[in-house]
Write a protein that holds these residues in place. Structure first.
Motif, PDB file in Angstrom:
ATOM      1  N   MET A   1       0.833  -1.180   0.000  1.00  0.00           N
ATOM      2  CA  MET A   1       0.000   0.000   0.000  1.00  0.00           C
ATOM      3  C   MET A   1       0.877   1.243   0.000  1.00  0.00           C
ATOM      4  N   ALA A   2       0.321   2.312  -0.512  1.00  0.00           N
ATOM      5  CA  ALA A   2       1.069   3.558  -0.598  1.00  0.00           C
ATOM      6  C   ALA A   2       0.167   4.723  -0.225  1.00  0.00           C
ATOM      7  N   GLY A  29      -0.380   3.847   5.000  1.00  0.00           N
ATOM      8  CA  GLY A  29      -0.809   5.133   4.468  1.00  0.00           C
ATOM      9  C   GLY A  29      -0.351   6.254   5.374  1.00  0.00           C
ATOM     10  N   LEU A  30      -0.946   7.408   5.201  1.00  0.00           N
ATOM     11  CA  LEU A  30      -0.644   8.568   6.040  1.00  0.00           C
ATOM     12  C   LEU A  30      -1.819   8.789   6.973  1.00  0.00           C
ATOM     13  N   ALA A  41      -6.953   7.908   7.768  1.00  0.00           N
ATOM     14  CA  ALA A  41      -5.737   7.709   6.983  1.00  0.00           C
ATOM     15  C   ALA A  41      -6.099   7.722   5.507  1.00  0.00           C
ATOM     16  N   ALA A  42      -5.122   8.079   4.701  1.00  0.00           N
ATOM     17  CA  ALA A  42      -5.270   8.073   3.248  1.00  0.00           C
ATOM     18  C   ALA A  42      -4.256   7.100   2.679  1.00  0.00           C
ATOM     19  N   SER A  43      -4.711   6.197   1.813  1.00  0.00           N
ATOM     20  CA  SER A  43      -3.798   5.210   1.233  1.00  0.00           C
ATOM     21  C   SER A  43      -4.338   4.713  -0.100  1.00  0.00           C
ATOM     22  N   GLU A  49      -6.363   1.357  -5.780  1.00  0.00           N
ATOM     23  CA  GLU A  49      -7.527   2.223  -5.566  1.00  0.00           C
ATOM     24  C   GLU A  49      -7.334   3.087  -4.334  1.00  0.00           C
ATOM     25  N   GLY A  50      -7.688   4.374  -4.447  1.00  0.00           N
ATOM     26  CA  GLY A  50      -7.608   5.275  -3.314  1.00  0.00           C
ATOM     27  C   GLY A  50      -8.681   4.952  -2.293  1.00  0.00           C
ATOM     28  N   ARG A  51      -8.297   5.010  -1.022  1.00  0.00           N
ATOM     29  CA  ARG A  51      -9.281   4.746   0.029  1.00  0.00           C
ATOM     30  C   ARG A  51      -8.880   5.456   1.314  1.00  0.00           C
ATOM     31  N   PHE A  52      -9.889   5.652   2.139  1.00  0.00           N
ATOM     32  CA  PHE A  52      -9.704   6.228   3.460  1.00  0.00           C
ATOM     33  C   PHE A  52      -9.857   5.118   4.485  1.00  0.00           C
TER      34      PHE A  52
END
Length: 114
Positions: A1-2, A29-30, A41-43, A49-52
């Motif tokens: 994950m990024a 994530g962050l 967090a955001a990752s 795929e972008g996800r919270f």
């Protein structure tokens, strides 16, 4: 994950001006914290795929389940109570604001960490 920088910026903007906000790389994530407690967090998922990830707490699980299509966080084969992933595509501004509000309510209900 990024880390997904666009999603991180969205969280950063929403939390702007609150006291005790910090950022920390966690959960792939962050993470955004308030008084040492995770809010969101955001990752990006392994599929890109972008996800919270929102920490709403056990007491807010029912309210959160009615917002969008949350997926409980599974860590080490165990469901983490009060933690939910939400696909960024399913997170229009009103839903996003409600998730952040519920997560902030949870964070502010906890004693600040030193």
């Amino acid at each position: 994950m990024a880390i997904d920088e666009a999603l991180a910026a969205r969280l950063r903007h929403r939390l702007e001006g609150l006291e005790g906000v910090s950022e920390k790389k966690m959960f792939g994530g962050l993470c955004f914290m308030v008084n040492g407690h995770m809010v969101a967090a955001a990752s990006r998922s392994k599929a890109g795929e972008g996800r919270f990830l929102f920490r709403v707490g056990k007491n807010n699980a029912e309210a959160a389940a009615r917002l969008g299509k949350p997926e409980p966080m599974i860590h080490g084969g165990r469901r983490m109570s009060g933690f939910y992933y939400l696909d960024a595509d399913d997170c229009a501004d009103p839903i996003f604001d409600e998730w952040v509000s519920i997560a902030l309510e949870n964070a502010f209900s906890l004693p600040p960490k030193a």
